[in-house]
Design a protein around this motif. Structure first.
Motif, PDB file in Angstrom:
ATOM      1  N   ARG A  11     -23.366  -4.203 -44.484  1.00  0.00           N
ATOM      2  CA  ARG A  11     -22.007  -4.204 -43.966  1.00  0.00           C
ATOM      3  C   ARG A  11     -21.816  -5.565 -43.308  1.00  0.00           C
ATOM      4  NH1 ARG A  11     -19.402  -2.370 -39.384  1.00  0.00           N
ATOM      5  NH2 ARG A  11     -17.247  -1.778 -39.840  1.00  0.00           N
ATOM      6  N   THR A  12     -20.976  -6.399 -43.895  1.00  0.00           N
ATOM      7  CA  THR A  12     -20.887  -7.789 -43.431  1.00  0.00           C
ATOM      8  C   THR A  12     -19.805  -7.965 -42.369  1.00  0.00           C
ATOM      9  OG1 THR A  12     -19.416  -8.307 -45.264  1.00  0.00           O
ATOM     10  CG2 THR A  12     -21.754  -8.761 -45.609  1.00  0.00           C
ATOM     11  N   ILE A  13     -20.216  -8.532 -41.257  1.00  0.00           N
ATOM     12  CA  ILE A  13     -19.289  -8.865 -40.169  1.00  0.00           C
ATOM     13  C   ILE A  13     -19.284 -10.390 -40.105  1.00  0.00           C
ATOM     14  CG2 ILE A  13     -18.848  -8.643 -37.692  1.00  0.00           C
ATOM     15  CD1 ILE A  13     -20.708  -6.089 -37.841  1.00  0.00           C
ATOM     16  N   CYS A  14     -18.180 -10.992 -40.506  1.00  0.00           N
ATOM     17  CA  CYS A  14     -18.185 -12.449 -40.689  1.00  0.00           C
ATOM     18  C   CYS A  14     -17.352 -13.151 -39.626  1.00  0.00           C
ATOM     19  CB  CYS A  14     -17.629 -12.798 -42.071  1.00  0.00           C
ATOM     20  SG  CYS A  14     -18.596 -12.033 -43.386  1.00  0.00           S
ATOM     21  N   LEU A  15     -17.916 -14.216 -39.094  1.00  0.00           N
ATOM     22  CA  LEU A  15     -17.170 -15.105 -38.201  1.00  0.00           C
ATOM     23  C   LEU A  15     -16.791 -16.311 -39.039  1.00  0.00           C
ATOM     24  CD1 LEU A  15     -19.548 -15.276 -35.072  1.00  0.00           C
ATOM     25  CD2 LEU A  15     -17.976 -13.462 -35.715  1.00  0.00           C
ATOM     26  N   ALA A  16     -15.500 -16.506 -39.268  1.00  0.00           N
ATOM     27  CA  ALA A  16     -15.084 -17.616 -40.128  1.00  0.00           C
ATOM     28  C   ALA A  16     -13.832 -18.268 -39.572  1.00  0.00           C
ATOM     29  CB  ALA A  16     -14.817 -17.109 -41.541  1.00  0.00           C
ATOM     30  N   GLU A  17     -13.663 -19.546 -39.891  1.00  0.00           N
ATOM     31  CA  GLU A  17     -12.547 -20.270 -39.291  1.00  0.00           C
ATOM     32  C   GLU A  17     -11.201 -19.767 -39.822  1.00  0.00           C
ATOM     33  OE1 GLU A  17     -12.833 -24.474 -40.103  1.00  0.00           O
ATOM     34  OE2 GLU A  17     -12.399 -24.208 -42.222  1.00  0.00           O
ATOM     35  N   GLU A  18     -10.203 -19.945 -38.980  1.00  0.00           N
ATOM     36  CA  GLU A  18      -8.819 -19.644 -39.305  1.00  0.00           C
ATOM     37  C   GLU A  18      -8.464 -20.322 -40.628  1.00  0.00           C
ATOM     38  OE1 GLU A  18      -6.522 -17.202 -38.066  1.00  0.00           O
ATOM     39  OE2 GLU A  18      -7.588 -17.924 -36.268  1.00  0.00           O
ATOM     40  N   GLY A  19      -7.809 -19.595 -41.528  1.00  0.00           N
ATOM     41  CA  GLY A  19      -7.359 -20.210 -42.778  1.00  0.00           C
ATOM     42  C   GLY A  19      -8.391 -20.145 -43.896  1.00  0.00           C
TER      43      GLY A  19
END
Ligand code: M6R
Length: 368
Positions: free
Chosen positions: A302-310
């Protein structure tokens, strides 16, 4: 004294925009050059440095790992990062042209102290990055960069870590300025980017409630993995440390590229994997991270991703998406660690644990 917060740790997490701003304060001369108050190493001393060895423990060690990327990139000086407790025992190669950088929030960590004492017997220069004025490690060092986070009461380091990162960036830029490995304009530009970080950190803190809700769905979780690459790799390690320390949950951080060399065997249906996604468009780092995320997800994670806006390319592979402000890759740890701190703090408190004084831990570890 906790400013309306239930725990010192939470208060200290929310103080981070201010702590980072304080840490940047007064570091420039009227003509825009970087100046570090207690540097005490001459420009000639710095020009002579041909190798930097960073020694630290725990969270401070992870700040050192980020520092390696920044120092090598901006100064072209080789950097080694070593756990303080291991340093002396391998007979490290040291001399007057080696700069040893000791990172310690408390300034009293015995492993780090013994390591700098050893370095000094070998005639190396020692610089301390420390949050505690007048503590032993800065007193026994040739130079100091104080981090100015203010007292950190919670055993888990939070604002201590962010301000250590700031001090490391400043050190890297200072060495670049003295050695001339970067143009003045470029250094000024990076300082401006650093000065924008308090606002970016505040933006991340605004969505704390979303992270808390997510944390509360993990009360029965047995294990969590953290993945990152480049400067996001130490963030993954630090996110995992926070979860171990506070929630007593098994957690491990990996460099995403290492997955296929073993750790991917751990992935099973429903395993939460927190992924620190680097900013888009640099050296294929981003694409490679996405393919790593795809692989764990295909195996049931189950992937919880922190990624930049856009960043839309991550959307198909993220079960949960937490947005980060758009910042340069080397500075991303300053924003990416914040949701991971909030996650660990909320999960632990929801489980009924004391996050200010986790079991078996002490704020400063004064025995080797
Ligand atoms: O005071 P120091 O920075 O030298 O402490 C080093 C570690 O003991 C410390 O970072 C520890 O890992 C913290 N509990 C992390 O939250």
């Amino acid at each position: 004294e906790k400013d309306g917060h239930d725990w010192f740790m939470r208060k200290e997490i929310f103080e981070q925009p201010r702590a980072v701003a304080d840490s940047l304060l007064g570091r420039r001369t009227a003509d825009g050059l970087l100046q570090l108050d207690e540097m005490r190493l001459s420009d000639d001393d710095i020009r002579e440095v041909d190798k930097i060895i960073i020694i630290a423990c725990g969270t401070s060690f992870y700040a050192g790992m980020v520092a390696k990327y920044a120092i090598e990139h901006w100064t072209r000086t080789p950097v080694e990062v070593e756990l303080a407790s291991e340093f002396r025992y391998r007979d490290p190669i040291l001399d007057y042209s080696t700069l040893v950088v000791a990172i310690s929030q408390s300034g009293e960590t015995a492993d780090t102290l013994q390591a700098i004492r050893h370095a000094r017997t070998q005639r190396s220069k020692v610089l301390a990055i420390c949050n505690t004025n007048g503590s032993t490690i800065p007193r026994e060092s040739d130079a100091v960069i104080y981090t100015h986070a203010g007292p950190e009461i919670g055993v888990a380091s939070t604002k201590g870590f962010l301000t250590q990162l700031v001090a490391c960036y400043l050190l890297a830029l200072y060495v670049a300025q003295v050695k001339g490995t970067r143009y003045g304009d470029e250094i000024t530009e990076i300082i401006h980017q650093l000065e924008e970080m308090p606002d970016h950190i505040a933006t991340v803190l605004e969505s704390a409630e979303t992270v808390y809700e997510l944390a509360r769905t993990h009360l029965n979780t047995k294990s969590v993995l953290f993945l990152g690459r480049h400067a996001g790799y130490p963030v993954a390690l630090e996110g995992a440390l926070k979860l171990k320390e506070l929630a007593y949950i098994h957690a491990e951080g990996f460099a995403a590229g290492e997955l296929k060399h073993g750790p991917i065997a751990l992935i099973e249906e429903g395993l939460p994997v927190l992924c620190v996604v680097p900013p888009q468009g640099r050296d294929q780092l981003h694409e490679k991270m996405i393919s790593g995320i795809q692989e764990v997800r295909a195996r049931g994670a189950r992937t919880i991703c922190l990624a930049e806006e856009g960043d839309t390319s991550i959307e198909p592979y993220a079960d949960v998406l937490i947005r980060l402000p758009r910042v340069p890759v080397l500075l991303q740890p300053l924003v990416a660690i914040v949701p991971l701190q909030l996650f660990a703090c909320e999960l632990a408190t929801a489980m009924g644990h004391d996050v200010d004084q986790p079991r078996n831990l002490a704020k400063s570890v004064t025995v080797e």
